[in-house]
Design a protein around this motif. Structure first.
Motif, PDB file in Angstrom:
ATOM      1  N   ASN A   1       0.419  -1.630  -0.089  1.00 12.22           N
ATOM      2  CA  ASN A   1      -0.193   0.144  -0.058  1.00 12.22           C
ATOM      3  C   ASN A   1       0.766   1.349  -0.281  1.00 12.22           C
ATOM      4  O   ASN A   1       0.088   2.025  -0.176  1.00 12.22           O
ATOM      5  N   ALA A   2       2.228   1.390   0.278  1.00  7.26           N
ATOM      6  CA  ALA A   2       3.030   2.121  -0.058  1.00  7.26           C
ATOM      7  C   ALA A   2       2.932   2.918  -1.724  1.00  7.26           C
ATOM      8  O   ALA A   2       3.213   3.901  -1.615  1.00  7.26           O
ATOM      9  N   GLY A   3       3.141   1.897  -2.342  1.00  9.62           N
ATOM     10  CA  GLY A   3       3.263   2.507  -4.071  1.00  9.62           C
ATOM     11  C   GLY A   3       5.247   2.577  -4.019  1.00  9.62           C
ATOM     12  O   GLY A   3       5.779   2.316  -3.400  1.00  9.62           O
ATOM     13  N   VAL A   4       5.481   2.835  -5.148  1.00 15.09           N
ATOM     14  CA  VAL A   4       6.380   2.964  -5.364  1.00 15.09           C
ATOM     15  C   VAL A   4       7.711   4.511  -5.336  1.00 15.09           C
ATOM     16  O   VAL A   4       8.603   4.407  -5.496  1.00 15.09           O
ATOM     17  N   LEU A   5       6.355   5.196  -4.595  1.00 18.14           N
ATOM     18  CA  LEU A   5       7.288   7.003  -4.771  1.00 18.14           C
ATOM     19  C   LEU A   5       8.184   6.399  -4.225  1.00 18.14           C
ATOM     20  O   LEU A   5       9.722   7.078  -3.986  1.00 18.14           O
ATOM     21  N   THR A   6       8.614   5.410  -2.498  1.00 22.15           N
ATOM     22  CA  THR A   6       9.299   5.013  -1.714  1.00 22.15           C
ATOM     23  C   THR A   6      10.588   3.776  -2.733  1.00 22.15           C
ATOM     24  O   THR A   6      11.327   4.230  -2.041  1.00 22.15           O
ATOM     25  N   ARG A   7      10.229   3.790  -3.850  1.00 24.54           N
ATOM     26  CA  ARG A   7      10.619   2.866  -4.128  1.00 24.54           C
ATOM     27  C   ARG A   7      11.728   3.111  -4.898  1.00 24.54           C
ATOM     28  O   ARG A   7      12.546   2.434  -5.596  1.00 24.54           O
ATOM     29  N   LEU A   8      11.312   4.587  -6.209  1.00 31.27           N
ATOM     30  CA  LEU A   8      12.217   4.959  -7.040  1.00 31.27           C
ATOM     31  C   LEU A   8      13.886   5.209  -7.111  1.00 31.27           C
ATOM     32  O   LEU A   8      14.699   5.248  -8.001  1.00 31.27           O
ATOM     33  N   PHE A   9      13.548   5.508  -5.996  1.00 30.70           N
ATOM     34  CA  PHE A   9      15.242   5.963  -5.759  1.00 30.70           C
ATOM     35  C   PHE A   9      15.984   4.785  -5.552  1.00 30.70           C
ATOM     36  O   PHE A   9      17.524   4.700  -5.892  1.00 30.70           O
ATOM     37  N   SER A  10      15.930   3.354  -5.147  1.00 23.14           N
ATOM     38  CA  SER A  10      16.227   2.387  -5.030  1.00 23.14           C
ATOM     39  C   SER A  10      16.804   2.101  -6.731  1.00 23.14           C
ATOM     40  O   SER A  10      18.204   0.748  -6.407  1.00 23.14           O
ATOM     41  N   ALA A  11      16.438   2.339  -7.635  1.00 18.86           N
ATOM     42  CA  ALA A  11      17.375   2.021  -8.994  1.00 18.86           C
ATOM     43  C   ALA A  11      18.724   2.886  -8.687  1.00 18.86           C
ATOM     44  O   ALA A  11      19.730   1.914  -9.527  1.00 18.86           O
ATOM     45  N   ARG A  12      18.659   3.724  -8.122  1.00 24.62           N
ATOM     46  CA  ARG A  12      19.694   4.312  -8.554  1.00 24.62           C
ATOM     47  C   ARG A  12      20.941   3.890  -7.620  1.00 24.62           C
ATOM     48  O   ARG A  12      22.201   3.385  -7.695  1.00 24.62           O
ATOM     49  N   ALA A  13      20.406   3.532  -6.586  1.00 24.05           N
ATOM     50  CA  ALA A  13      21.158   2.193  -5.413  1.00 24.05           C
ATOM     51  C   ALA A  13      21.843   1.073  -5.905  1.00 24.05           C
ATOM     52  O   ALA A  13      22.444   0.769  -6.479  1.00 24.05           O
ATOM     53  N   LEU A  14      20.938   0.227  -7.006  1.00 22.83           N
ATOM     54  CA  LEU A  14      21.041  -1.182  -7.465  1.00 22.83           C
ATOM     55  C   LEU A  14      22.157  -0.924  -8.084  1.00 22.83           C
ATOM     56  O   LEU A  14      23.077  -1.263  -8.504  1.00 22.83           O
ATOM     57  N   MET A  15      21.679   0.786  -8.900  1.00 24.43           N
ATOM     58  CA  MET A  15      22.703   0.469  -9.854  1.00 24.43           C
ATOM     59  C   MET A  15      24.393   0.990  -9.670  1.00 24.43           C
ATOM     60  O   MET A  15      25.428   0.217  -9.556  1.00 24.43           O
ATOM     61  N   LEU A  16      24.038   1.950  -8.214  1.00 22.61           N
ATOM     62  CA  LEU A  16      25.931   2.336  -7.669  1.00 22.61           C
ATOM     63  C   LEU A  16      26.394   1.117  -7.160  1.00 22.61           C
ATOM     64  O   LEU A  16      27.495   0.668  -6.861  1.00 22.61           O
ATOM     65  N   GLU A  17      25.424  -0.014  -6.541  1.00 19.19           N
ATOM     66  CA  GLU A  17      26.305  -1.259  -5.916  1.00 19.19           C
ATOM     67  C   GLU A  17      26.503  -2.306  -6.987  1.00 19.19           C
ATOM     68  O   GLU A  17      26.936  -2.989  -6.768  1.00 19.19           O
ATOM     69  N   GLY A  18      26.721  -1.817  -8.616  1.00 18.28           N
ATOM     70  CA  GLY A  18      26.407  -2.741  -9.528  1.00 18.28           C
ATOM     71  C   GLY A  18      25.771  -3.976  -9.807  1.00 18.28           C
ATOM     72  O   GLY A  18      25.823  -5.039 -10.482  1.00 18.28           O
ATOM     73  N   ARG A  19      24.305  -3.614  -9.301  1.00 21.07           N
ATOM     74  CA  ARG A  19      23.295  -4.981  -8.894  1.00 21.07           C
ATOM     75  C   ARG A  19      21.998  -4.687 -10.561  1.00 21.07           C
ATOM     76  O   ARG A  19      21.740  -5.341 -10.623  1.00 21.07           O
ATOM     77  N   LEU A  20      22.516  -3.530 -10.875  1.00 23.08           N
ATOM     78  CA  LEU A  20      21.618  -3.393 -11.421  1.00 23.08           C
ATOM     79  C   LEU A  20      22.484  -2.797 -12.576  1.00 23.08           C
ATOM     80  O   LEU A  20      22.964  -1.936 -12.806  1.00 23.08           O
ATOM     81  N   ASP A  21      22.679  -2.753 -13.868  1.00 21.07           N
ATOM     82  CA  ASP A  21      23.051  -2.966 -15.591  1.00 21.07           C
ATOM     83  C   ASP A  21      22.714  -1.410 -15.493  1.00 21.07           C
ATOM     84  O   ASP A  21      21.741  -0.773 -15.710  1.00 21.07           O
ATOM     85  N   GLU A  22      23.738  -0.101 -15.460  1.00 23.38           N
ATOM     86  CA  GLU A  22      22.818   1.044 -16.362  1.00 23.38           C
ATOM     87  C   GLU A  22      22.249   0.783 -17.391  1.00 23.38           C
ATOM     88  O   GLU A  22      21.358   2.116 -17.142  1.00 23.38           O
ATOM     89  N   ASN A  23      22.425  -0.253 -18.353  1.00 24.89           N
ATOM     90  CA  ASN A  23      21.890   0.148 -19.097  1.00 24.89           C
ATOM     91  C   ASN A  23      20.543  -0.274 -19.578  1.00 24.89           C
ATOM     92  O   ASN A  23      19.657  -0.875 -20.248  1.00 24.89           O
ATOM     93  N   LYS A  24      19.835  -0.619 -18.023  1.00 24.49           N
ATOM     94  CA  LYS A  24      18.817  -1.529 -18.060  1.00 24.49           C
ATOM     95  C   LYS A  24      17.441  -1.138 -16.969  1.00 24.49           C
ATOM     96  O   LYS A  24      16.995  -1.697 -16.885  1.00 24.49           O
TER      97      LYS A  24
END
Lengths: 315, 315
Positions: free
Chosen positions: B205-228
């Motif tokens: 019920n919280a919704g994704v506004l609290t999750r959007l930033f995780s894209a950056r954190a995952l990318m910084l950690e190398g867990r999410l490829d930049e072009n993904k």
């Protein structure tokens, strides 16, 4: 007598404070040179101008200056992290003019995953101003990327980021909702903001993504004045931040959160809290400068003798 | 034999179809001249180029061309609205070259309030292609401003807008999440998109506004490829649309919604539906052209004799 320098160096702004030995601010300088808007000559030139004429003395910098896009990437310290952990993670960079600047590391919460750079220093500053918050508190740092931080025993225990400010700016500057509108001054903050907050609360578990477009429909119908759309949007999005955190397990009913940061922005969160029937959060300002001073002072005391703990005159 | 012309004229694109008497498309022309990206000479010049060499015959246009920022503002028709109501609301404009163009009105739902321009024509087109949907159906029209439309007895009964596409574009083009990323082709749509959808579902019920930033954190950690990152963001936001509509009273479990619009975008919604364990929605394409043809044909039959119901040759 000047004893140390603190630099708050974020994405869009740069602010330096010259402290005396008791942490009083002797002078503040502000430049529009965030790390995304540096002068052509880069970090060294910005620093040289910023600190021109100030004595050589222990200097710390916090914020995005230590990010991958910054002056030098400084590894994150993992949460739970306290002031000592930040001090151990200080990363010293020597500027072209010979000044040494210690960059404060950001903090990483692997549970998110989430990261912060700059807010950790504000948290430390708030704890210096209000030591009673160290035992157990919840801090909200509104901004481009709002941070919600849980503190226990002086440690940043966990935190999460809500991109409220960035989404607002994007919608306001680039979307169909912003094209016909003008920014209003805070003085006029009123019914349109409250209406936005109420719409966010009324959105229930669905959230406001399904309500954003209503701003356009209300405007087309003349029920929302064109120059009130930005206040309405601000209310919708700040309201969504409260709604969302209440719906998650972040906002705990038994704690009264505190707001840290820009006074006018904090006032908006304060007003929205009232509309959610949340006890009015206390607002803490100037936490960044306070945190910078505390970290410099403590790092200087702990540092080996050869580190400069007194000021030397410079160009 | 050419009998009518339909023009789908939106914010960012312009498409004309030349129909024969049975509604078969004889020729299609596409120009990059949405109402926000017109050639310098404006609507008349765009139309003159677009229809150059095509015979003079009944011509309809749908979309933002009828908005306040369009060629001529055409009043909305109130929901509930069917094809006949749209035909009654047609607004004829004569172009500089002498062509008459009937602009199809948008629809307004006072309960939102909410508005649409262009999607009403797609809904009519979908009903022509699938008459069984007229009795009772739920239609999803993904896009810059996704529309969820409830249809009953051939009427648009109610609808709501979710700004998923616009938020995605804003984050991708202007935010800290998009700066280092490249758009991927749909061919590579895979795990990152699914991971985004799953994160949206898990946000509860919280919704994704609290999750959007995780894209950056995952990318910084190398867990999410930049072009993904763009696929992950797309999954987060399309997932949020499903989550939000499930949390509201819009998505009714006893109905199987249909998807209408661009095939590749609909495929993303289809894939996300599966991750929400929703029965796979049918995908309907070419609804805009079909709706335009239906409205022109019906309006021409109903029109007084002096209206041109056959084609005349032109410049």
């Amino acid at each position: 007598v000047p004893r140390s320098i603190g630099i708050d160096w974020g994405t869009s702004s740069l602010r330096a404070s010259l402290f005396d030995g008791a942490g009083r601010v002797l002078e503040t300088r502000v430049r529009p040179w965030g790390i995304r808007s540096l002068p052509a000559e880069g970090f060294d030139a910005a620093l040289s101008d910023l600190l021109s004429g100030w004595p050589l003395c222990p200097t710390c910098a916090s914020g995005m200056v230590g990010s991958r896009q910054g002056w030098h990437e400084v590894p994150y310290v993992d949460a739970p992290a306290n002031a000592d952990a930040l001090i151990r993670g200080l990363f010293q960079v020597r500027a072209a003019n010979g000044r040494d600047v210690s960059i404060i590391p950001g903090v990483r919460d692997s549970a998110g995953p989430d990261v912060m750079r700059g807010e950790e220093t504000q948290v430390i500053g708030a704890l210096v101003q209000h030591p009673e918050l160290a035992i157990s508190s919840q801090m909200i740092l509104p901004g481009t990327h709002s941070k919600w931080v849980d503190v226990a025993d002086g440690y940043i225990v966990r935190f999460t980021t809500v991109m409220t400010g960035e989404i607002y700016a994007l919608l306001h500057e680039h979307s169909i909702l912003g094209t016909a509108t003008r920014t209003t001054t805070d003085a006029s903050l009123g019914e349109a903001f409250d209406e936005g907050v109420r719409a966010a609360r009324a959105s229930g578990n669905a959230g406001v993504l399904t309500r954003l477009f209503s701003a356009r429909a209300l405007m087309l119908e003349g029920r929302l004045d064109e120059n009130k759309v930005s206040d309405y949007l601000s209310g919708l999005l700040i309201g969504e931040e409260w709604r969302s955190m209440l719906a998650s397990d972040w906002l705990q009913q038994d704690r009264r959160p505190v707001l840290i940061g820009d006074e006018r922005l904090c006032a908006r969160y304060h007003r929205a809290a009232a509309l959610f029937e949340i006890a009015p959060p206390e607002i803490i300002v100037d936490a960044a400068a306070r945190g910078l001073w505390h970290i410099i002072a403590r790092a200087s005391v702990d540092a080996p003798p050869r580190a400069a703990t007194h000021c030397e005159s410079t160009n």
